[in-house]
Every structure is written in structure tokens, then in C-alpha cells.
Design an enzyme around this catalytic site. Structure first.
Site, mmCIF file in Angstrom:
data_model
loop_
_atom_site.group_PDB
_atom_site.id
_atom_site.type_symbol
_atom_site.label_atom_id
_atom_site.label_comp_id
_atom_site.label_asym_id
_atom_site.label_seq_id
_atom_site.Cartn_x
_atom_site.Cartn_y
_atom_site.Cartn_z
ATOM 1 N N PRO A 104 1.029 -1.100 -0.346
ATOM 2 C CA PRO A 104 -0.021 0.484 0.019
ATOM 3 C C PRO A 104 1.087 1.151 -0.240
ATOM 4 O O PRO A 104 2.326 1.662 0.564
ATOM 5 C CB PRO A 104 -1.022 -0.041 1.335
ATOM 6 C CG PRO A 104 0.511 -0.579 2.133
ATOM 7 C CD PRO A 104 0.581 -1.915 1.546
ATOM 8 N N CYS A 128 3.078 3.529 9.598
ATOM 9 C CA CYS A 128 2.987 4.897 9.023
ATOM 10 C C CYS A 128 3.579 5.726 10.593
ATOM 11 O O CYS A 128 3.268 6.032 11.177
ATOM 12 C CB CYS A 128 1.354 4.998 8.805
ATOM 13 S SG CYS A 128 0.919 6.719 8.412
ATOM 14 N N ASN A 154 9.272 -7.425 3.997
ATOM 15 C CA ASN A 154 8.674 -6.031 2.871
ATOM 16 C C ASN A 154 10.003 -5.246 3.465
ATOM 17 O O ASN A 154 10.232 -5.305 4.700
ATOM 18 C CB ASN A 154 7.605 -5.263 3.197
ATOM 19 C CG ASN A 154 7.457 -4.059 2.888
ATOM 20 O OD1 ASN A 154 7.161 -3.272 3.552
ATOM 21 N ND2 ASN A 154 7.412 -4.063 1.798
ATOM 22 N N GLY A 199 7.230 -2.166 -2.713
ATOM 23 C CA GLY A 199 6.525 -0.900 -2.598
ATOM 24 C C GLY A 199 6.982 0.271 -3.613
ATOM 25 O O GLY A 199 6.835 0.251 -4.767
HETATM 26 C C1 FMN Z 1 4.908 6.862 -1.066
HETATM 27 C C2 FMN Z 1 4.606 5.972 -0.369
HETATM 28 C C3 FMN Z 1 2.959 5.939 1.324
HETATM 29 C C4 FMN Z 1 3.544 4.341 1.276
HETATM 30 N N1 FMN Z 1 1.926 4.702 1.962
HETATM 31 C C5 FMN Z 1 1.438 3.621 3.166
HETATM 32 C C6 FMN Z 1 0.220 2.978 3.997
HETATM 33 O O1 FMN Z 1 -0.495 4.195 2.905
HETATM 34 N N2 FMN Z 1 0.084 2.412 4.342
HETATM 35 C C7 FMN Z 1 1.557 1.173 4.322
HETATM 36 O O2 FMN Z 1 0.777 0.328 5.528
HETATM 37 N N3 FMN Z 1 2.874 1.764 3.924
HETATM 38 C C8 FMN Z 1 2.278 2.410 3.389
HETATM 39 N N4 FMN Z 1 4.168 2.670 2.515
HETATM 40 C C9 FMN Z 1 5.168 2.187 3.200
HETATM 41 C C10 FMN Z 1 5.164 0.553 2.021
HETATM 42 O O3 FMN Z 1 3.976 0.388 1.610
HETATM 43 C C11 FMN Z 1 6.688 0.203 1.867
HETATM 44 O O4 FMN Z 1 5.943 -0.817 3.234
HETATM 45 C C12 FMN Z 1 7.665 1.057 2.797
HETATM 46 O O5 FMN Z 1 7.646 1.284 1.018
HETATM 47 C C13 FMN Z 1 8.729 -0.001 2.746
HETATM 48 O O6 FMN Z 1 8.477 -1.118 1.036
HETATM 49 P P1 FMN Z 1 10.018 -1.198 -0.508
HETATM 50 O O7 FMN Z 1 10.980 -0.613 0.620
HETATM 51 O O8 FMN Z 1 9.516 -2.226 -0.959
HETATM 52 O O9 FMN Z 1 9.323 0.153 -0.185
HETATM 53 C C14 FMN Z 1 4.596 3.960 1.908
HETATM 54 C C15 FMN Z 1 5.235 4.043 1.164
HETATM 55 C C16 FMN Z 1 5.932 4.977 0.290
HETATM 56 C C17 FMN Z 1 6.892 5.831 -0.520
#
Ligand code: FMN
Length: 425
Positions: free
Chosen positions: A44, A159, A259, A283
Site C-alpha cells: 500500500p 505509518c 517487506n 513498494g
Molecule cells: C509514497 C509511499 C506511501 C506509503 N503509504 C503507505 C500506506 O498507506 N500504508 C502502509 O502500510 N505503508 C505505506 N508505505 C510503506 C510501503 O508500503 C512499504 O512498507 C515501504 O515503502 C517499504 O517497502 P519498499 O522498500 O518495497 O518500498 C508507503 C510508502 C511510500 C513510499
């Protein structure tokens, strides 16, 4: 906004991984009665993973199971142990909504809810993510999501944004395990569809609670847990600490979704090998490389994967922008003076849809064009554009002016690692 919740467009870690011998992203996992195949999840991301983006990613993840021709078709050996994964038509097994406030959801009118909860049939299976700190309100909004037809409900405990944490939501709750338990119990009792939780390791290094939390989730009847392997204080800095995903996997029987910092198919396989996780969640890599899920599926099946050409990139960015413009077209422009209430409302709706689409185009362009030769110029032009059609024109011109489509990119030096606000997760 404190610097720790700013996220760089590039990852701090620069580890180059190779595919481990034994590890493969699993062909499937089950969360309660819902089959997720393959075991990959689009994370998300607030401001990113709306219905247009989710469908765009699902689409980019499609591949023809049995068609050996075409640049992206996989041609797996059907007798291979990996055949099941490669027989799926989408490399992305599960998508999730951006997080939605439970307080807001339970208070808002049906018409407004639609804005937050809209999804299309081809998005199944899809999970609705909610956040909040009041067990009653969270239960109410979980019921709303279940009634709306979502396959799963997920609780956000990750968050780091101040405005969420200050109300004890998101990662703020990580400091109050007894309250989390009440929430788990109340929401679990309220819905019959699978209920999951996504969290960070803890508030800071002195308060790492993720293993305890995962056990509590299991004891309360939750169906899966997802860990973004960083603390709240860590923001997005440093490497994700995958050893905590492994620790959770050792502690519970329910599926564990890993993740943090997956940028390539090699990373995904390495996470599975290092942690034994049941699924991987991706993400930031998705807007930068919308093919990542398909690449993982191909890599899982064949040990190699195709990389996008310049032309693929062009088609991809154009496809996404056209999808955004189609959404805008649902709010037609009002010509002439808007002097009655209805015209005023329609005009406001059109302007807001236009603004939203342009904002998303700019954001997407800044992720997607990093590493593309000349990408900085395109980004600048897109940032100056005022209307969606102008943006599409700029993209068109940029790509058509490039004479020879290239097989691969010689990435431009990335001098623009300006921090992008990323409030969530
Ligand atoms: C722009 C942005 C918005 C995000 N919004 C949410 C969210 O609404 N809910 C959530 O659980 N994590 C949110 N995250 C965190 C991501 O879901 C994820 O846990 C985090 O980016 C680490 O994963 P990655 O290294 O694959 O990016 C957000 C991350 C980014 C970059």
C-alpha cells in the site's frame, strides 16, 4: 516534516544480489480462504496505489502463460517445479488500497466513501487497509470494507507520519500493545473475511516489538502478518533488517509477508532465502519499474528475466498517463460561466480531477524516469506542464525524438536524489 520520514527515491543499500540456489518466490500462499498466486504483494502506498495505479501494475504484470512468442512472454518448462507460478497470468498476486482513516470511513457519507473504496472487478483479490486507534471505529470500518466486497482487511501499524502517530494511529500504536490486542480482538470479531496486519519492527531500537506483535496477531485469529523491517525512528534510512522477518517466521504459523528494499527479482529471491517468508511485498520499486512483478515471475520460472527497452518504457508511461486522463474524462469540463450550483459543482469536480491527475503524473514521472538517459529533461518539462494533455505531448515528443530504440539503458548519473515526501509505512 522531520527528516526521518522523508524517503529518498533511491535506496541507501547498494547490495547487488544474485539468485540463491534454492530460493524461489513461492507460487502461492493462502491467507485464510483467499489464494494469493503468485505470493507477491503490491505494497500500500498513500498517494500512489489508487485504483488506476493498481490496475496499471496488474496489467504490467500480465504475461501469456503458454505463448512463447512476444518480447515478454515466458516460455517455461511445464514439467518444472515452478510451472505453477508461470501458469498464472499476473505476476502480482495481491494488491492493497492506500491506507484509509477508520474514523473518516465510519463517519463519511456513502458517496464520499466511494472515492476511497472504489475498485474494479479485475483487482481481486484486493485488500483494504485501514488505520486508527479506536477499536469500535476500526471494527465499524472493517465491516464497511467487507460489505464493500474486499477480500481482506489490513490494519496499518507502520505509518510514521506525525499527524497519524499523534492520534495514536499507524506506528504510534506500536508503543501500546494492550490497545493493539483490543483492536485485534474487536476487529476479528466483527468480520469473517481474512484480517491481516502490516507493521514496522517497533518504535525504535530500544522497543522492538515485532515478534511479540506477530504472536499476538496469531493468537487473536489474524490470518497473516506483514513486516516492513525498519523501526519508526528509522524512517526509510539504512537497510531493511530482514533478520526480523526471519525471526517472525520462526515464531508464528500464519503466513509472513516480508517487506523492505526489494528492488529486483534477485532481491525478492534473496529475501525468501534469508527469511523463509511466505510472500514478498514490493513498494517503491513498483512505480520505478512497473514490470517488477512480471520479472519476478519470469525469474522464478526461468532464472532470467527481460529488461525493458526504451520503447517499452515509452508505452508504459503513456499507458499510465492515458489511464489517468480517462479518469479525468469522467468529470467533463464545464464550458462557459458556471453560474448555477450544478455547474459550479461539476466545474470544481473537473478541476480537482485534473489537478489530481497532473499531480500523479508528475509524481510517477519522477520515479519512473530516474536512470533513463535524458530523464531529467523530461521530468523538468512534465513539472512545468499545466494540463494532462500537455504532459502526454511532452512524453510523446521525448520518446519520438529518440531515433534508435535502445535495448537497454546506460543509466544517467543520478544527481537528483532530492528527497520526496513519503509519509507512510
Ligand atoms: C509514497 C509511499 C506511501 C506509503 N503509504 C503507505 C500506506 O498507506 N500504508 C502502509 O502500510 N505503508 C505505506 N508505505 C510503506 C510501503 O508500503 C512499504 O512498507 C515501504 O515503502 C517499504 O517497502 P519498499 O522498500 O518495497 O518500498 C508507503 C510508502 C511510500 C513510499
Amino acid at each position: 516534516m522531520p527528516s526521518d520520514v522523508y524517503m529518498k527515491k533511491e535506496w541507501n543499500n547498494t547490495i547487488e544480489r544474485e539468485m540463491p540456489e534454492q530460493a524461489r518466490v513461492p507460487a502461492e500462499m493462502h491467507i485464510g480462504g483467499v489464494r494469493i498466486a503468485p505470493a507477491t504483494v503490491l505494497a500500500p502506498m498513500a498517494g500512489v496505489t489508487d485504483t488506476v495505479f493498481r490496475r496499471f501494475i496488474k496489467n504490467a504484470s500480465m504475461y501469456a502463460a503458454a505463448a512463447p512468442s512476444g518480447p515478454w512472454a515466458l516460455d517455461p518448462d511445464p514439467s518444472s517445479v515452478d510451472a505453477e507460478t508461470s501458469n498464472e497470468v499476473s505476476g502480482c498476486g495481491l494488491i492493497m488500497t492506500e491506507f484509509t482513516s477508520a474514523d473518516g470511513l465510519s463517519r463519511m457519507r456513502e458517496t464520499k466513501r466511494k472515492r476511497y473504496l472504489t475498485y474494479y472487478e479485475d483487482e481481486h483479490p484486493i485488500s483494504a487497509q485501514i488505520f486508527g486507534s479506536n477499536p469500535e471505529t476500526l471494527a465499524e470500518s472493517a465491516i464497511i470494507c467487507a460489505d464493500w466486497g474486499f477480500d481482506l482487511v489490513d490494519l496499518n501499524l507502520g505509518c510514521p507520519a506525525k499527524r497519524v502517530v499523534n492520534c495514536n494511529g499507524g506506528s504510534g500504536l506500536l508503543r501500546d500493545l494492550p490497545l493493539i490486542q483490543k483492536i485485534f480482538e474487536r476487529v476479528r470479531g466483527a468480520i469473517s473475511i481474512p484480517f491481516t496486519v502490516k507493521f514496522r519492527m517497533g518504535w525504535n531500537d530500544k522497543n522492538i516489538v515485532c515478534v511479540e506483535l506477530a504472536k499476538m496477531a496469531e493468537d487473536c485469529g489474524l490470518n497473516a502478518v506483514a513486516l516492513h523491517a525498519r523501526t519508526r525512528e528509522q524512517g526509510y534510512s539504512g537497510d531493511a533488517r530482514w533478520e526480523w522477518i526471519a525471526a517472525i517466521k520462526n515464531a508464528v504459523q500464519i503466513p509472513v509477508i516480508g517487506n523492505g528494499d526489494i528492488r529486483t527479482p534477485e532481491d525478492a529471491a534473496a529475501m525468501v532465502e534469508a527469511t523463509g517468508c511466505d510472500a514478498v511485498m514490493i513498494g517503491r520499486a513498483a512505480p520505478a519499474n512497473p514490470w517488477i512483478f512480471r520479472q519476478i515471475a519470469q525469474y522464478t520460472a526461468t532464472g532470467a528475466y527481460d529488461k525493458p527497452t526504451d520503447m517499452d518504457r515509452y508505452r508504459m508511461i503513456r499507458d499510465y498517463f492515458e489511464r489517468l486522463m480517462t479518469e479525468v474524462a469522467e468529470h467533463p469540463e464545464v464550458h462557459g460561466p458556471a453560474d448555477d450550483d450544478l455547474s459550479k459543482r461539476l466545474k470544481r469536480n473537473h478541476e480537482s480531477a485534473q489537478r489530481d491527475a497532473i499531480g500523479r503524473m508528475k509524481q510517477f514521472a519522477s520515479w519512473f524516469t530516474h536512470g533513463v538517459p535524458g530523464g531529467a529533461t523530461l521530468r523538468r518539462e512534465i513539472f512545468e506542464a499545466k494540463r494532462g494533455a500537455q504532459v502526454i505531448d511532452k512524453v510523446e515528443t521525448f520518446f519520438t525524438q529518440r531515433t534508435e530504440p535502445q535495448e537497454d539503458f546506460a543509466p544517467e548519473p543520478d544527481t537528483e536524489l532530492d528527497a520526496a515526501p513519503a509519509w507512510m509505512g
